[in-house]
Design a protein around this motif. Structure first.
Motif, PDB file in Angstrom:
ATOM      1  N   LYS A 130       0.697  -1.330  -0.236  1.00 29.47           N
ATOM      2  CA  LYS A 130       0.030   0.083  -0.167  1.00 29.47           C
ATOM      3  C   LYS A 130       0.831   1.179  -0.008  1.00 29.47           C
ATOM      4  CE  LYS A 130      -3.780   2.368   2.640  1.00 29.47           C
ATOM      5  NZ  LYS A 130      -4.487   2.287   3.721  1.00 29.47           N
ATOM      6  N   TYR A 150       6.807   3.213   8.417  1.00 30.71           N
ATOM      7  CA  TYR A 150       5.538   3.667   7.832  1.00 30.71           C
ATOM      8  C   TYR A 150       4.550   2.974   8.724  1.00 30.71           C
ATOM      9  CZ  TYR A 150       1.467   2.756   4.954  1.00 30.71           C
ATOM     10  OH  TYR A 150       0.276   2.836   4.471  1.00 30.71           O
ATOM     11  N   MET A 151       4.797   1.701   9.385  1.00 30.67           N
ATOM     12  CA  MET A 151       3.895   0.977  10.336  1.00 30.67           C
ATOM     13  C   MET A 151       4.539   0.158  11.230  1.00 30.67           C
ATOM     14  SD  MET A 151       3.708  -2.526   9.213  1.00 30.67           S
ATOM     15  CE  MET A 151       2.085  -3.188   9.371  1.00 30.67           C
ATOM     16  N   THR A 196      -0.777   2.442  11.941  1.00 31.18           N
ATOM     17  CA  THR A 196      -0.102   3.574  11.102  1.00 31.18           C
ATOM     18  C   THR A 196      -0.365   4.823  11.826  1.00 31.18           C
ATOM     19  OG1 THR A 196      -1.878   4.132   9.701  1.00 31.18           O
ATOM     20  CG2 THR A 196      -0.697   2.343   8.899  1.00 31.18           C
ATOM     21  N   LYS A 197       0.109   5.690  11.415  1.00 33.04           N
ATOM     22  CA  LYS A 197      -0.269   7.261  12.075  1.00 33.04           C
ATOM     23  C   LYS A 197      -1.716   7.488  12.198  1.00 33.04           C
ATOM     24  CE  LYS A 197       0.678   9.919   8.112  1.00 33.04           C
ATOM     25  NZ  LYS A 197       1.687  11.093   7.229  1.00 33.04           N
ATOM     26  N   ASP A 198      -2.507   6.961  11.443  1.00 31.45           N
ATOM     27  CA  ASP A 198      -3.879   7.183  11.193  1.00 31.45           C
ATOM     28  C   ASP A 198      -4.693   6.428  12.507  1.00 31.45           C
ATOM     29  OD1 ASP A 198      -3.579   8.671   8.802  1.00 31.45           O
ATOM     30  OD2 ASP A 198      -3.729   6.822   7.704  1.00 31.45           O
ATOM     31  N   ASN A 199      -4.348   5.564  12.992  1.00 33.78           N
ATOM     32  CA  ASN A 199      -5.038   4.967  14.000  1.00 33.78           C
ATOM     33  C   ASN A 199      -4.224   4.676  15.435  1.00 33.78           C
ATOM     34  OD1 ASN A 199      -3.288   2.753  13.294  1.00 33.78           O
ATOM     35  ND2 ASN A 199      -4.807   1.239  12.969  1.00 33.78           N
ATOM     36  N   LYS A 258      -4.672   6.558  18.005  1.00 34.66           N
ATOM     37  CA  LYS A 258      -5.588   6.912  18.980  1.00 34.66           C
ATOM     38  C   LYS A 258      -6.575   5.903  19.201  1.00 34.66           C
ATOM     39  CE  LYS A 258      -6.210  11.896  19.073  1.00 34.66           C
ATOM     40  NZ  LYS A 258      -7.257  13.100  18.560  1.00 34.66           N
ATOM     41  N   ASP A 259      -6.764   5.037  18.291  1.00 33.82           N
ATOM     42  CA  ASP A 259      -7.727   4.007  18.437  1.00 33.82           C
ATOM     43  C   ASP A 259      -7.029   2.804  18.885  1.00 33.82           C
ATOM     44  OD1 ASP A 259      -9.877   5.815  17.610  1.00 33.82           O
ATOM     45  OD2 ASP A 259      -9.364   5.193  15.612  1.00 33.82           O
ATOM     46  N   CYS A 296       3.388  15.383  15.991  1.00 33.63           N
ATOM     47  CA  CYS A 296       2.149  14.770  16.859  1.00 33.63           C
ATOM     48  C   CYS A 296       0.798  15.789  16.525  1.00 33.63           C
ATOM     49  CB  CYS A 296       2.234  14.581  18.410  1.00 33.63           C
ATOM     50  SG  CYS A 296       3.055  13.228  18.833  1.00 33.63           S
ATOM     51  N   LYS A 313       0.816  17.561  13.828  1.00 39.27           N
ATOM     52  CA  LYS A 313       0.181  17.514  12.479  1.00 39.27           C
ATOM     53  C   LYS A 313      -0.557  16.532  12.153  1.00 39.27           C
ATOM     54  CE  LYS A 313       4.566  19.539  10.675  1.00 39.27           C
ATOM     55  NZ  LYS A 313       5.874  19.298   9.957  1.00 39.27           N
ATOM     56  N   ILE A 314      -0.589  15.316  13.041  1.00 43.23           N
ATOM     57  CA  ILE A 314      -1.514  14.161  12.758  1.00 43.23           C
ATOM     58  C   ILE A 314      -2.678  14.247  13.996  1.00 43.23           C
ATOM     59  CG2 ILE A 314       0.038  12.817  11.778  1.00 43.23           C
ATOM     60  CD1 ILE A 314       0.463  11.311  14.279  1.00 43.23           C
TER      61      ILE A 314
END
Length: 370
Positions: free
Chosen positions: A165, A282-283, A336-339, A341-342, A364, A366-367
């Protein structure tokens, strides 16, 4: 969402099988007799031996040990004791630690093997002494009674899918480097198999390494060799089997002036999460340690008290030496940086303040991690 491990048992010679089965049978009988005699008297006052493999990876001391200790206390009304030892990546030392646990008459063992084959004799010794054995995180050989881990091939697939990806249309523009784990760790082989099942035919693997003892410094040295052999302009991405090695890899990439290429990881170590925030890695693969640790403690307490595992373990797994081991396989998440928090924040693994130190405060922000 539970996954099932789909692997056939490793074929072995008929004579060896007969010896193995006979050994397992005699150990089981010894274990059964021991459990029958001690279970009514023991109750909650049990002693659980916990053997973890190394302290290079932050998870074992920070998460696994305290989580298992907490759950054992909870399940035994505060009366259960956890006796802990760390092998520091030394298989011989771990075998000695099993001997010590047997001598000290623990009621059950939880073992995360440094070397899954080398531990087999010690597992049999424990069983012959009437001590059940739970294989934790890695599928130890020998007559184990139970096993809990993550679906390791799925971990490799998750890593491979994330790398594809991230590469997108650049997947075939150059070479990737594959930095697998230690050849003595059965999990490493499963991560590698899962990753290859996704990556083969879609990328060109320029260099591939089995990294001795999972050490970041060895990954760093291997990466330096790959850069020298392939050329820094030819590398488009790196498959790293865990976060510790990713750190060593990224150091080598920076030293060579290589940036903005995806690097994978695993374990959601704090340093790895911070590199993800900064855009250097990346992850990672987030493996819910609390769930795995709780299951191991539940299995250990049940076995020590002579109880059935039927309500705990719904799956069965075959090792090279033992068929139909009661097992629990815990699902994993691509981090990844997108999740962030979750996952690690929501589950209480880290706080925002732990991740977003002064060095990472801007990244931090920025995201949206504040």
């Amino acid at each position: 969402m539970n996954t099932r491990m789909r692997r056939a048992a490793v074929a072995i010679a008929a004579g060896a099988m007969a010896v193995s089965l006979a050994a397992c049978g005699s150990a089981k009988e010894a274990g059964d007799k021991s459990e029958e005699s001690k279970s009514p008297a023991k109750g909650d006052a049990i002693k659980v031996g916990l053997l973890l493999p190394e302290n290079q990876t932050a998870r074992y001391e920070k998460f696994d040990y305290p989580l298992i200790q907490k759950k054992v206390k909870e399940l035994t009304n505060g009366k259960g004791e956890v006796v802990y030892a760390n092998a520091k990546q030394d298989a011989s030392l771990q075998n000695q630690q099993v001997d010590t646990m047997v001598t000290n008459k623990v009621d059950v063992l939880i073992v995360d093997a440094v070397d899954s084959k080398a531990i087999a004799g010690s597992v049999k010794k424990a069983k012959d002494s009437g001590i059940p054995v739970v294989a934790y995180d890695r599928l130890a050989e020998g007559p184990i009674d139970a096993y809990t881990s993550f679906d390791n091939e799925t971990v490799g697939k998750v890593q491979g899918e994330a790398l594809l990806k991230a590469l997108g249309s650049k997947a075939k523009d150059g070479d990737i480097v594959m930095m697998n784990g230690s050849s003595t760790d059965p999990n490493a082989a499963q991560f590698k198999k899962g990753a290859h099942s996704v990556l083969d035919g879609k990328v060109k693997v320029g260099r591939e390494y089995d990294t001795k003892e999972w050490k970041p410094e060895n990954a760093n040295s291997n990466m330096e060799g790959a850069i020298s052999a392939l050329g820094k302009d030819k590398i488009v991405g790196v498959y790293s089997a865990n976060d510790g090695m990713a750190g060593g890899i990224i150091t080598a990439l920076k030293a060579a002036g290589i940036s903005d290429i995806p690097v994978t990881g695993q374990d959601a170590e704090l340093a790895g999460v911070q590199r993800i925030v900064a855009g250097e890695q990346y992850m990672s693969v987030y493996k819910p340690y609390p769930q795995e640790a709780d299951v191991a403690a539940e299995m250990a307490v049940a076995l020590a008290q002579g109880k059935s595992l039927d309500s705990i373990a719904k799956d069965k797994v075959d090792s090279p030496t033992t068929k139909g081991v009661p097992s629990v396989l815990v699902p994993v998440v691509s981090l990844t940086k997108d999740n962030i928090k979750d996952t690690v924040i929501k589950d209480g693994i880290y706080t925002v303040n732990e991740i977003c130190t002064a060095k990472y405060k801007s990244a931090c922000g920025k995201i949206g991690l504040q």
